[in-house]
Design an enzyme around this catalytic site. Structure first.
Site, PDB file in Angstrom:
ATOM      1  N   HIS A  84       0.949  -1.029   0.234  1.00 17.35           N
ATOM      2  CA  HIS A  84      -0.020   0.260  -0.025  1.00 17.35           C
ATOM      3  C   HIS A  84       0.941   1.276  -0.054  1.00 17.35           C
ATOM      4  O   HIS A  84       0.662   2.148   0.543  1.00 17.35           O
ATOM      5  CB  HIS A  84      -0.894  -0.125   1.311  1.00 17.35           C
ATOM      6  CG  HIS A  84      -1.960  -1.114   1.344  1.00 17.35           C
ATOM      7  ND1 HIS A  84      -3.099  -0.999   0.602  1.00 17.35           N
ATOM      8  CD2 HIS A  84      -1.732  -2.428   1.837  1.00 17.35           C
ATOM      9  CE1 HIS A  84      -3.813  -2.212   0.950  1.00 17.35           C
ATOM     10  NE2 HIS A  84      -3.094  -2.992   1.224  1.00 17.35           N
ATOM     11  N   ASN A 157     -10.086  -3.204   2.664  1.00 17.04           N
ATOM     12  CA  ASN A 157      -9.867  -2.962   1.144  1.00 17.04           C
ATOM     13  C   ASN A 157     -11.163  -2.796   0.373  1.00 17.04           C
ATOM     14  O   ASN A 157     -12.373  -2.798   1.045  1.00 17.04           O
ATOM     15  CB  ASN A 157      -9.481  -4.232   0.906  1.00 17.04           C
ATOM     16  CG  ASN A 157      -7.756  -4.492   1.134  1.00 17.04           C
ATOM     17  OD1 ASN A 157      -7.022  -3.327   1.338  1.00 17.04           O
ATOM     18  ND2 ASN A 157      -7.212  -5.559   1.000  1.00 17.04           N
ATOM     19  N   HIS A 348      -3.868   0.954  11.928  1.00 12.70           N
ATOM     20  CA  HIS A 348      -3.799  -0.287  12.563  1.00 12.70           C
ATOM     21  C   HIS A 348      -4.946  -0.789  13.111  1.00 12.70           C
ATOM     22  O   HIS A 348      -5.852  -0.199  13.674  1.00 12.70           O
ATOM     23  CB  HIS A 348      -2.989   0.041  13.833  1.00 12.70           C
ATOM     24  CG  HIS A 348      -2.521  -1.058  14.704  1.00 12.70           C
ATOM     25  ND1 HIS A 348      -2.631  -2.493  14.277  1.00 12.70           N
ATOM     26  CD2 HIS A 348      -2.017  -1.123  16.139  1.00 12.70           C
ATOM     27  CE1 HIS A 348      -2.324  -3.226  15.233  1.00 12.70           C
ATOM     28  NE2 HIS A 348      -1.901  -2.667  16.127  1.00 12.70           N
ATOM     29  N   TYR A 371       1.317  -3.977  12.362  1.00 13.29           N
ATOM     30  CA  TYR A 371       1.119  -2.506  12.076  1.00 13.29           C
ATOM     31  C   TYR A 371       1.685  -1.912  12.871  1.00 13.29           C
ATOM     32  O   TYR A 371       2.299  -0.839  12.324  1.00 13.29           O
ATOM     33  CB  TYR A 371      -0.653  -2.100  11.735  1.00 13.29           C
ATOM     34  CG  TYR A 371      -1.113  -2.735  10.494  1.00 13.29           C
ATOM     35  CD1 TYR A 371      -1.424  -3.966  10.522  1.00 13.29           C
ATOM     36  CD2 TYR A 371      -1.707  -2.050   9.604  1.00 13.29           C
ATOM     37  CE1 TYR A 371      -1.952  -4.781   9.469  1.00 13.29           C
ATOM     38  CE2 TYR A 371      -2.302  -2.414   8.462  1.00 13.29           C
ATOM     39  CZ  TYR A 371      -2.353  -3.913   8.361  1.00 13.29           C
ATOM     40  OH  TYR A 371      -2.962  -4.229   7.359  1.00 13.29           O
TER      41      TYR A 371
END
Ligand code: HDE
Length: 724
Positions: A84, A157, A348, A371
């Site tokens: 990403h 997503n 996160h 994360y």
């Protein structure tokens, strides 16, 4: 502030909350100044010359002003996100429609008057920061809610399932999909042989592959794509009852894709296509909106779904458990600084608020570690939560101390708990029922390194997805598989994929295999391979309309872009009313001509031109309007760029409206059946022709806008014959 006081604050109304984050960020904002200083505040007398021994002599090491400037520059880059990396973000707010108190205590979901500031980052997964926006890829859809109880991150997503079931496979997946390590190719696309090698050996990826080969992976705009939390989470209410919940974002502008050929061309013509689209929409006041939806499943009833709710390769069909729309998100402000905000924002999935909890989805569980860990190297240390974009709007207090780039100046001698030296009374956090409470799930099980057999089905929902597509969407999926697999050099890998696809649908597999120079799909061969589980669940629904993009109720045509093609001799009267009606409907119209400046109209006036046929090609637009005027039409017919413009728009199934002599441009392409409106009887789907001088006022515009509301006319005839 104590946890209990903070909890109370969460329940109160914060009418100005959306501004709170903005004000917080503004307190860090620097406006342009006209005098320069060093980082220590020393005034710089000359920013053009370094300190030298004589005007033609060597530069002196003593020049601390030069050294500071160059040193800072040398360290301007931070590691890009491992995945990403390329993204763009925006600020906004979220408001619930109603109280969700029966399900969750989350403060930001209690009261329709509570407005919670958000920052959203959309991204592609595989490409680096400088790659292109429109590549075939999954899109990240990460939302940070700055709630009064702490930051809540919904890191999702635009596809509701994932490639793998267990986090331990994530590094393998990403190593396979990123550029091949020996030569660093392909950039900005998923790798060929390595990705398909991995994917075909991991049949659990089949369902997501179907999505990734569909037009979902080619969004027309970030503003026109859905978002999904993917995993099952838990809502927990004040009685401690838990419900499983899956999160959805539904765009108000509908769900739309690009044509594959178009997406590839845009990547070259404007690599920032999605970034620019989001930025321009917000700058122009057309704030994108999404509704937050939830699918709620009573804890204990998840067994009735027919598949394991903890398996992230499965979705809950909306026709099985409807999506309840519970609030709206509006993005209304662009960031002030890309690096400070969009690059430094740290999401996160473990940033929770009371009332929302995890499930035991093994993919989610692994993400909880990743994360924070990744920010330590990406943002340089343990204090990334103090970076303005990551800071909550509620106070935070704990005894974590020090570390690189610490901002907070903690006073006093007490950095531990329990203590009495803080304010003279005993301070102890005693595990009472305040603050975040994990759902009290009963667990009694052996420690095993194993996957639940309930995760073994890898194909049933892939079949459901396939069965739910319209005919044209099926064609697009077949074409995408063929294209991607044709890039794979090792024939055995191509063969393995079609063998796997035979378990999704035999026709699909046969169609994909046809041009790939391999044997017929062999379901038995797939079933004989390691990693294959011969187990199928029974889908409770045969198809689900929510899984397709075509034929769903559409959003408005607001902010769609129309190219109006003109040349010298144009008759503006032929487009005036259509253009007026389009603009009234919120459409962005641009005049495209052979050169910048203006063209001369038939009556000798000047019509300003916004862009040329080459600097703003057809792939930048949603629809085309060809103006009338005999001289203009003749000129365009003789201009390869103009002809190509319409040809390409036709191939990409975009609405085209040609009026009066402008129809000749269509006729010269062989699409219409005559050179003027009287001769044209039945042009192709989404192609509107007419005599703007005679047609009843508004009629052509209405027809054109109706065609635009359908977005694309994918079933248009002869598309494959068009050489564009
Ligand atoms: Fe991520 N993911 N991910 N992911 N992910 C990251 O975190 C990771 C997964 C998603 O705009 C990284 O801060 C693991 C699923 C988004 O800043 C990293 C696993 C979903 C973003 C990471 C997954 C996502 C990330 C890289 C498998 C959809 C961009 C930089 C266990 C629900 C957020 C960063 C942004 C980013 C790890 C799987 C979505 C490396 C280990 C499933 C939208 O930590």
């Amino acid at each position: 502030m104590s946890v209990s006081k903070r909890k109370a604050a969460g329940a109160t109304k914060l009418p100005e909350a959306a501004k709170a984050k903005q004000q917080q960020l503004e307190s860090y904002t620097e406006t342009t100044v006209h005098a320069l200083t060093t980082n220590q505040g020393l005034a710089i007398p000359d920013n053009h010359n370094s300190l030298r021994a004589g005007a033609r002599g060597p530069t002196l090491l003593e020049d601390f002003i030069l050294r500071e400037k160059i040193t800072h520059f040398d360290h301007e880059r931070i590691p890009e996100r491992a995945v990403h990396a390329r993204g763009s973000g925006a600020h906004g707010y979220f408001k619930p429609y109603k109280s969700m108190a029966p399900y969750t205590t989350a403060g930001f979901l209690q009261d329709p008057d509570i407005e919670t500031p958000v920052f959203v980052r959309f991204s592609t997964v595989a490409g680096s920061t400088g790659s292109a926006d429109t590549v075939r890829d999954v899109r990240g859809f990460a939302v940070k809610f700055y709630t009064a109880e702490g930051n809540y991150d919904l890191v999702g997503n635009n596809i509701p399932v994932f490639f793998i079931q267990d986090a331990i496979k994530f590094p393998d997946l990403i190593h396979a999909v990123k550029p091949e390590p020996h030569h660093g190719m392909p950039q900005a696309a998923s790798a060929h042989d390595t990705f398909w090698d991995f994917a075909t050996l991991m049949p659990e990826s089949t369902h997501m592959l179907m999505w990734a080969m569909s037009d979902r992976a080619l969004p027309r705009s970030y503003r026109m794509m859905e978002g999904f939390g993917i995993h099952a989470f838990r809502f927990v209410n004040s009685r401690g009852d838990s419900h499983f919940v899956k999160f959805h974002w539904k765009p108000k502008l509908g769900i739309h894709g690009l044509a594959w050929d178009e997406a590839q061309k845009i990547a070259g013509k404007d690599a920032d296509f999605h970034r620019r689209d989001l930025w321009e929409a917000i700058e122009s006041g057309n704030f994108p909106e999404w509704e937050l939806g939830v699918q709620i499943v009573d804890a204990g009833k998840e067994g009735e779904l027919g598949f394991d709710i903890l398996d992230p390769t499965k979705l809950i069909p909306e026709s099985q458990v409807p999506v309840q729309l519970i609030g709206k998100m509006v993005l209304n402000r662009n960031p002030d600084n890309f690096f400070a905000e969009t690059e430094q924002v740290a999401f996160h999935p473990g940033h929770l608020v009371p009332g929302i909890d995890f499930s035991n989805d093994p993919l989610l569980q692994g993400r909880l570690f990743s994360y924070t860990d990744t920010q330590l190297s990406r943002l340089g240390g343990a204090n990334f939560h103090e970076i303005p974009i990551n800071k909550g709007v509620c106070p935070f207090h704990n005894f974590q101390r020090d570390g690189i780039h610490r901002q907070t100046v903690n006073k006093g001698r007490v950095a531990y708990e329990p203590n009495t030296l803080g304010d003279g009374t005993e301070f102890r956090v005693d595990g009472s029922a305040q603050g975040f409470q994990s759902f009290k799930e009963e667990l009694e099980s052996p420690k095993v390194r194993a996957r639940s057999p309930s995760f073994d089905d890898h194909f049933s929902q892939a079949t459901l997805f396939w069965n739910s597509q319209s005919a044209v969407e099926k064609d697009h999926i077949v074409a995408a598989f063929r294209f991607e697999l044709s890039k794979v050099e090792v024939p055995e890998i191509r063969q393995r994929m079609v063998d796997n696809l035979a378990h999704v649908d035999q026709k699909l597999a046969t169609r994909v295999a046809a041009p790939l120079g391999i044997g017929a799909p062999d379901a038995k061969a797939a079933a004989g391979r390691l990693g294959f589980r011969d187990y199928r669940i029974t889908n409770k629904v045969d198809e689900d309309p929510a899984l397709r993009m075509v034929g769903r109720p559409d959003g408005s045509i607001k902010t769609r872009k129309v190219a109006i093609l003109v040349a010298d001799g144009v008759e503006p009267a032929t487009i005036k009313h259509i253009q007026h009606d389009l603009v009234q409907a919120g459409v962005v119209c641009k005049i495209i001509g052979p050169h910048l400046g203006s063209v001369s109209t038939g009556s000798g006036r000047q019509l300003p031109v916004d862009h040329t046929f080459t600097n703003m090609p057809s792939v930048m637009f949603d629809a085309v309007l060809v103006a009338g005027g005999a001289q203009s039409a003749a000129a365009m017919c003789a201009m390869g760029e103009a002809v190509h413009f319409v040809l390409e728009a036709y191939k990409h199934c975009k609405p085209i409206c040609a009026v009066n002599e402008g129809i000749q441009l269509l006729a010269s392409l062989g699409f219409s059946q005559g050179k003027n409106a009287e001769q044209v009887t039945q042009p192709a789907a989404g192609v509107i022709v007419g005599d703007a001088r005679k047609a009843p006022e508004g009629q052509l515009a209405q027809e054109f806008m109706a065609a635009m509301a359908q977005h694309r006319h994918w079933d248009r005839a002869n598309v494959d014959a068009v050489p564009a």
